[in-house]
Write a protein that holds these residues in place. Structure first.
Motif, mmCIF file in Angstrom:
data_model
loop_
_atom_site.group_PDB
_atom_site.id
_atom_site.type_symbol
_atom_site.label_atom_id
_atom_site.label_comp_id
_atom_site.label_asym_id
_atom_site.label_seq_id
_atom_site.Cartn_x
_atom_site.Cartn_y
_atom_site.Cartn_z
ATOM 1 N N GLU A 66 0.796 -1.218 0.000
ATOM 2 C CA GLU A 66 0.000 0.000 0.000
ATOM 3 C C GLU A 66 0.833 1.273 0.000
ATOM 4 N N GLY A 67 1.995 1.246 0.608
ATOM 5 C CA GLY A 67 2.813 2.452 0.672
ATOM 6 C C GLY A 67 2.417 3.372 1.822
ATOM 7 N N ARG A 68 2.768 4.632 1.681
ATOM 8 C CA ARG A 68 2.547 5.630 2.721
ATOM 9 C C ARG A 68 1.039 5.868 2.944
ATOM 10 N N GLU A 93 -5.014 15.947 3.118
ATOM 11 C CA GLU A 93 -5.082 17.094 2.207
ATOM 12 C C GLU A 93 -4.279 18.291 2.707
ATOM 13 N N GLU A 94 -4.051 18.389 4.018
ATOM 14 C CA GLU A 94 -3.211 19.454 4.572
ATOM 15 C C GLU A 94 -1.727 19.195 4.327
ATOM 16 N N ARG A 95 -1.359 17.950 4.021
ATOM 17 C CA ARG A 95 0.041 17.563 3.931
ATOM 18 C C ARG A 95 0.456 16.978 2.587
ATOM 19 N N ALA A 96 -0.491 16.373 1.893
ATOM 20 C CA ALA A 96 -0.158 15.624 0.677
ATOM 21 C C ALA A 96 -1.417 15.481 -0.175
ATOM 22 N N GLN A 97 -1.485 14.368 -0.926
ATOM 23 C CA GLN A 97 -2.659 14.076 -1.743
ATOM 24 C C GLN A 97 -3.175 12.686 -1.409
ATOM 25 N N ILE A 98 -4.488 12.534 -1.431
ATOM 26 C CA ILE A 98 -5.107 11.221 -1.255
ATOM 27 C C ILE A 98 -4.799 10.391 -2.490
ATOM 28 N N ILE A 121 -9.970 0.151 11.988
ATOM 29 C CA ILE A 121 -8.898 1.059 11.574
ATOM 30 C C ILE A 121 -9.265 1.582 10.194
ATOM 31 N N ILE A 122 -9.337 2.889 10.080
ATOM 32 C CA ILE A 122 -9.599 3.558 8.806
ATOM 33 C C ILE A 122 -8.243 3.999 8.266
ATOM 34 N N ARG A 123 -7.892 3.528 7.092
ATOM 35 C CA ARG A 123 -6.578 3.827 6.511
ATOM 36 C C ARG A 123 -6.760 4.370 5.094
ATOM 37 N N GLN A 124 -5.985 5.382 4.759
ATOM 38 C CA GLN A 124 -6.055 5.953 3.414
ATOM 39 C C GLN A 124 -4.647 6.196 2.891
#
Length: 127
Positions: A66-68, A93-98, A121-124
């Motif tokens: 999955e990565g970061r 969204e404050e730090r990167a892109q979904i 656990i909610i992971r994106q």
């Protein structure tokens, strides 16, 4: 190993709005390292002979990377995940892109636990 689900939709805001009819999914269960493709193939064939379930043909064994990601614990029923998902999306969204598919890891046995106590656990993924 807990059940895990990958969820996605053409419009990712479907998750925060709870627009479930737009969601697509894949369910996963992590396998121990000693399990190989031949073992899985034999198990799938055996179940296919015994159960005659069309969905058995859709089972597959693959590596998942999955990565970061950003993640958060949600406690409560799935129907109340929207604000928790929004928190993760806002954080990203404050730090990167979904990126990637919405990922949930189900820590509770929903057949036995009270929905108000379900732990997910909610992971994106993010880039």
């Amino acid at each position: 190993m807990p059940l895990e689900g990958l969820w996605w939709a053409e419009d990712m805001s479907s998750f925060t709005r709870g627009n479930r009819e737009k969601w697509k999914w894949t369910m996963m269960i992590m396998q121990p390292s000693f399990i190989d493709t031949d073992s899985i193939g034999a198990a799938i064939a055996e179940v296919g002979l015994k159960k005659k379930t069309p969905a058995v043909a859709k089972l597959r064994f693959e590596t998942f990377h999955e990565g970061r990601c950003a993640q958060i614990m949600h406690i409560g029923p799935f129907s109340e995940e929207g604000p928790t998902i929004q928190r993760v999306h806002d954080f990203i969204e404050e730090r990167a892109q979904i990126s990637g598919k919405h990922h949930e890891i189900y820590l509770s046995d929903i057949r036995r636990a009270d929905p108000k106590n379900w732990k997910t656990i909610i992971r994106q993924p993010m880039r």
